[in-house]
Structures are given as structure tokens and as C-alpha cells.
Design a protein around this motif. Structure first.
Motif, mmCIF file in Angstrom:
data_model
loop_
_atom_site.group_PDB
_atom_site.id
_atom_site.type_symbol
_atom_site.label_atom_id
_atom_site.label_comp_id
_atom_site.label_asym_id
_atom_site.label_seq_id
_atom_site.Cartn_x
_atom_site.Cartn_y
_atom_site.Cartn_z
ATOM 1 N N TYR A 1 -17.912 -31.968 -22.852
ATOM 2 C CA TYR A 1 -17.683 -30.577 -22.460
ATOM 3 C C TYR A 1 -18.974 -29.775 -22.586
ATOM 4 N N CYS A 2 -18.999 -28.626 -21.948
ATOM 5 C CA CYS A 2 -20.157 -27.730 -22.021
ATOM 6 C C CYS A 2 -19.909 -26.693 -23.117
ATOM 7 N N GLU B 1 -21.771 -24.021 -23.487
ATOM 8 C CA GLU B 1 -22.252 -22.744 -22.937
ATOM 9 C C GLU B 1 -23.292 -22.082 -23.832
ATOM 10 N N CYS C 1 -28.522 -29.638 -20.059
ATOM 11 C CA CYS C 1 -27.095 -29.522 -19.754
ATOM 12 C C CYS C 1 -26.771 -30.200 -18.417
ATOM 13 N N TYR D 1 -23.891 -30.162 -17.053
ATOM 14 C CA TYR D 1 -22.772 -29.443 -16.447
ATOM 15 C C TYR D 1 -23.229 -28.265 -15.590
ATOM 16 N N GLY D 2 -24.520 -28.012 -15.552
ATOM 17 C CA GLY D 2 -25.055 -26.967 -14.686
ATOM 18 C C GLY D 2 -24.891 -25.554 -15.194
ATOM 19 N N TYR D 3 -24.662 -25.383 -16.481
ATOM 20 C CA TYR D 3 -24.493 -24.039 -17.043
ATOM 21 C C TYR D 3 -25.820 -23.299 -17.068
ATOM 22 N N ASP D 4 -25.789 -22.042 -16.640
ATOM 23 C CA ASP D 4 -26.979 -21.185 -16.646
ATOM 24 C C ASP D 4 -26.701 -20.003 -17.573
ATOM 25 N N LYS D 5 -27.427 -19.938 -18.683
ATOM 26 C CA LYS D 5 -27.184 -18.887 -19.680
ATOM 27 C C LYS D 5 -27.489 -17.498 -19.133
ATOM 28 N N ASN E 1 -24.477 -16.796 -16.911
ATOM 29 C CA ASN E 1 -23.230 -17.124 -17.594
ATOM 30 C C ASN E 1 -22.255 -17.843 -16.668
ATOM 31 N N ARG E 2 -22.800 -18.725 -15.809
ATOM 32 C CA ARG E 2 -21.968 -19.481 -14.863
ATOM 33 C C ARG E 2 -22.399 -20.932 -14.835
ATOM 34 N N ARG E 3 -21.502 -21.763 -14.348
ATOM 35 C CA ARG E 3 -21.783 -23.182 -14.125
ATOM 36 C C ARG E 3 -22.120 -23.409 -12.691
#
Length: 52
Positions: A32-33, A35, A41, A43-47, A50-52
Motif C-alpha cells: 500500500y501507499c 502517502e 514510490c 504507486y505514483g503518489y505526488d506529495k 496529494n494525488r496518485r
């Protein structure tokens, strides 16, 4: 309660500053991500957005 995943070779490396940096392999094994904006990462999460 979260499952404890034992660390294996290739799950992390130490940065020049001495921090443990988890690899994409470890993140996929975890499943799991979190966040947190992890460097590798999968899962492609971008801080920033705040999206994947």
C-alpha cells in the motif's frame, strides 16, 4: 494492526546522510501507499499535489 514485514537485501539502502531509503521493491512488498512522498514510490503518489 499493520503486518510486520521482515527486511531483506534490496529492500533499502543508506543515503549519504545515513538515512534508510526504502526501494520500490519494498513498497510493493508492503502492499500500500503511505502517502508520505517516498522517493521510490511505485504507486505514483505526488506529495505536492496529494494525488496518485
Amino acid at each position: 494492526m499493520k503486518k510486520i514485514i521482515p527486511l531483506e537485501e534490496g529492500d533499502f539502502y543508506l543515503s549519504p546522510e545515513g538515512y534508510k531509503v526504502f526501494t520500490g521493491k519494498y513498497h510493493l512488498k508492503r502492499g500500500y501507499c503511505c502517502e508520505s512522498g517516498c522517493r521510490h514510490c511505485p504507486y505514483g503518489y505526488d506529495k505536492k499535489t496529494n494525488r496518485r
